[in-house]
Design a protein around this motif. Structure first.
Motif, short mmCIF file in Angstrom:
data_model
loop_
_atom_site.label_atom_id
_atom_site.label_comp_id
_atom_site.label_asym_id
_atom_site.label_seq_id
_atom_site.Cartn_x
_atom_site.Cartn_y
_atom_site.Cartn_z
N LYS A 64 0.85 -1.21 0.00
CA LYS A 64 0.00 0.00 0.00
C LYS A 64 0.88 1.25 0.00
O LYS A 64 0.62 2.20 -0.75
N LEU A 65 1.91 1.25 0.84
CA LEU A 65 2.79 2.42 0.92
C LEU A 65 3.55 2.62 -0.40
O LEU A 65 3.62 3.74 -0.93
N GLY A 66 4.10 1.54 -0.93
CA GLY A 66 4.84 1.63 -2.20
C GLY A 66 3.95 2.11 -3.34
O GLY A 66 4.35 2.94 -4.16
N LYS A 67 2.70 1.59 -3.37
CA LYS A 67 1.75 1.98 -4.42
C LYS A 67 1.44 3.47 -4.32
O LYS A 67 1.36 4.18 -5.32
N ALA A 68 1.30 3.95 -3.06
CA ALA A 68 1.00 5.37 -2.85
C ALA A 68 2.18 6.24 -3.32
O ALA A 68 1.97 7.32 -3.87
N ILE A 79 18.88 -6.72 -14.17
CA ILE A 79 19.75 -5.52 -14.11
C ILE A 79 19.32 -4.48 -15.15
O ILE A 79 19.34 -3.29 -14.87
N SER A 80 18.89 -4.94 -16.34
CA SER A 80 18.44 -3.99 -17.38
C SER A 80 17.29 -3.14 -16.86
O SER A 80 17.20 -1.95 -17.17
N GLU A 81 16.38 -3.76 -16.10
CA GLU A 81 15.25 -2.99 -15.56
C GLU A 81 15.76 -1.86 -14.66
O GLU A 81 15.22 -0.76 -14.67
N LEU A 82 16.80 -2.15 -13.88
CA LEU A 82 17.39 -1.11 -13.02
C LEU A 82 18.07 -0.04 -13.87
O LEU A 82 17.94 1.16 -13.61
N GLN A 83 18.79 -0.50 -14.90
CA GLN A 83 19.51 0.47 -15.76
C GLN A 83 18.54 1.40 -16.47
O GLN A 83 18.82 2.59 -16.64
N GLU A 84 17.39 0.86 -16.88
CA GLU A 84 16.43 1.66 -17.66
C GLU A 84 15.62 2.61 -16.79
O GLU A 84 15.00 3.55 -17.29
N ALA A 85 15.58 2.38 -15.48
CA ALA A 85 14.73 3.19 -14.60
C ALA A 85 15.37 4.54 -14.29
O ALA A 85 16.57 4.64 -14.07
N ASP A 86 14.53 5.58 -14.31
CA ASP A 86 14.98 6.88 -13.79
C ASP A 86 14.68 6.96 -12.30
O ASP A 86 15.38 7.60 -11.54
N ILE A 87 13.57 6.32 -11.92
CA ILE A 87 13.11 6.35 -10.53
C ILE A 87 12.83 4.91 -10.10
O ILE A 87 12.16 4.16 -10.81
N ILE A 88 13.35 4.55 -8.94
CA ILE A 88 13.13 3.20 -8.41
C ILE A 88 12.36 3.33 -7.09
O ILE A 88 12.74 4.11 -6.21
N VAL A 89 11.25 2.61 -7.00
CA VAL A 89 10.48 2.56 -5.74
C VAL A 89 10.61 1.13 -5.24
O VAL A 89 10.33 0.18 -5.97
N ILE A 90 11.03 0.97 -3.99
CA ILE A 90 11.20 -0.38 -3.47
C ILE A 90 10.40 -0.54 -2.17
O ILE A 90 10.53 0.24 -1.25
N ASP A 91 9.51 -1.53 -2.18
CA ASP A 91 8.75 -1.86 -0.96
C ASP A 91 9.66 -2.74 -0.12
O ASP A 91 10.04 -3.83 -0.56
N LEU A 123 15.93 6.97 -5.76
CA LEU A 123 15.38 5.79 -5.08
C LEU A 123 14.44 6.22 -3.96
O LEU A 123 14.78 7.10 -3.15
N TYR A 124 13.25 5.63 -3.94
CA TYR A 124 12.31 5.81 -2.83
C TYR A 124 12.16 4.46 -2.14
O TYR A 124 11.86 3.45 -2.79
N ILE A 125 12.35 4.45 -0.82
CA ILE A 125 12.18 3.21 -0.05
C ILE A 125 10.89 3.31 0.76
O ILE A 125 10.70 4.27 1.53
N ALA A 126 9.99 2.34 0.57
CA ALA A 126 8.73 2.28 1.34
C ALA A 126 8.91 1.20 2.41
O ALA A 126 8.82 0.01 2.12
N VAL A 184 13.21 8.10 2.08
CA VAL A 184 12.64 6.96 2.81
C VAL A 184 11.30 7.37 3.41
O VAL A 184 11.19 8.43 4.03
N PHE A 185 10.29 6.53 3.22
CA PHE A 185 9.00 6.72 3.88
C PHE A 185 8.76 5.52 4.78
O PHE A 185 8.90 4.38 4.34
N ARG A 186 8.42 5.81 6.03
CA ARG A 186 8.29 4.72 7.01
C ARG A 186 6.90 4.68 7.63
O ARG A 186 6.42 5.71 8.14
N ALA A 187 6.29 3.51 7.59
CA ALA A 187 5.09 3.25 8.39
C ALA A 187 5.52 2.24 9.45
O ALA A 187 5.64 1.05 9.16
N GLU A 188 5.78 2.75 10.65
CA GLU A 188 6.32 1.90 11.71
C GLU A 188 5.29 1.71 12.83
O GLU A 188 4.29 2.43 12.89
#
Ligand SMILES: Cc1cc2nc3c(=O)[nH]c(=O)nc-3n(C[C@H](O)[C@H](O)[C@H](O)COP(=O)(O)O)c2cc1C
Length: 200
Positions: free
Chosen positions: A20-24, A81-93, A135-138, A174-178
């Motif tokens: 949910k957080l990553g999707k947002a 790795i290609s997917e990472l190379q092609e990305a401008d923005i990476i969101v990781i849950d 990079l955005y970390i959820a 970094v976005f944290r739901a703790e």
């Protein structure tokens, strides 16, 4: 046009807080870049294998000497790795699972951390090869690690940052739901984390 890569790692589906957080986060990025293209890499579907000797040998054998089985393994790894190379923005849950990242995410890093692809070594040590990415970390967790007595166990977010640091990605939010297991906090933690998302 921005390419967004959304990496999902929770084995849970509908009840997953990190999904949910990553999707947002992805939706907020899309608000800013309406024509962005989103690619999803759900690590719980078609899981990355746990690293075995054949994989390690493949990664350390020059491509021209690969056996047919190694060729297939190499193609799979370089595809990720290609997917990472092609990305401008990476969101990781990145939910906290047993004081670490989910095993699916660890396996993913084992297949993407490759000298000559995501980093290299020179006389000054390791140097990242994935530059100019955001990079955005959820992050979601049952306990609280960003402050207080359990801060010393804050192992997930620093680890993910370090892996991407090795890859050359240093622009990280970094976005944290703790506190999702703590009564009195769990009721509003995710909602507050979603509200706090800002895209730079
Ligand atoms: C198998 C499992 C292990 C967990 N381990 C921890 C942990 O070590 N520390 C913690 O604070 N929360 C832990 N939790 C709680 C999760 O971090 C929390 O529920 C989080 O939202 C999980 O992400 P998800 O909802 O996207 O699956 C664990 C949950 C599960 C299901």
């Amino acid at each position: 046009m921005k390419n967004i890569l959304h990496i999902i790692s929770s084995p849970r589906m509908e009840v997953s807080a990190s999904r949910k957080l990553g999707k947002a986060v992805v939706e907020k990025i899309q608000e800013k870049y309406p024509d962005a293209v989103v690619k999803e890499r759900d690590l719980t579907k078609n899981s990355v294998p746990i690293l075995e000797e054949i994989h390690v040998n493949t990664f350390f054998t020059p491509a021209e000497s690969h056996s047919p089985e190694q060729e297939e393994i190499n193609e799979y790894s370089t595809g990720l790795i290609s997917e990472l190379q092609e990305a401008d923005i990476i969101v990781i849950d990145s939910p906290m699972y047993n004081l670490s990242v989910p095993a699916s995410l660890r396996a993913y890093f084992d297949f993407t951390s490759r000298a000559g692809y995501t980093f290299k070594y020179d006389e000054n040590g390791p140097k990242g090869l994935l530059n100019n990415k955001k990079l955005y970390i959820a992050f979601t967790s049952g306990n609280i690690y960003s402050e207080g007595p359990y801060q010393v166990y804050d192992s997930n977010v620093p680890y993910v940052k370090n892996v991407f640091g090795l890859y050359g990605v240093s622009d990280v939010s970094v976005f944290r739901a703790e506190g999702l297991s703590i009564p009195g906090i769990q009721e509003t933690s995710l909602e507050k984390a979603i509200e706090a998302i800002t895209i730079d």
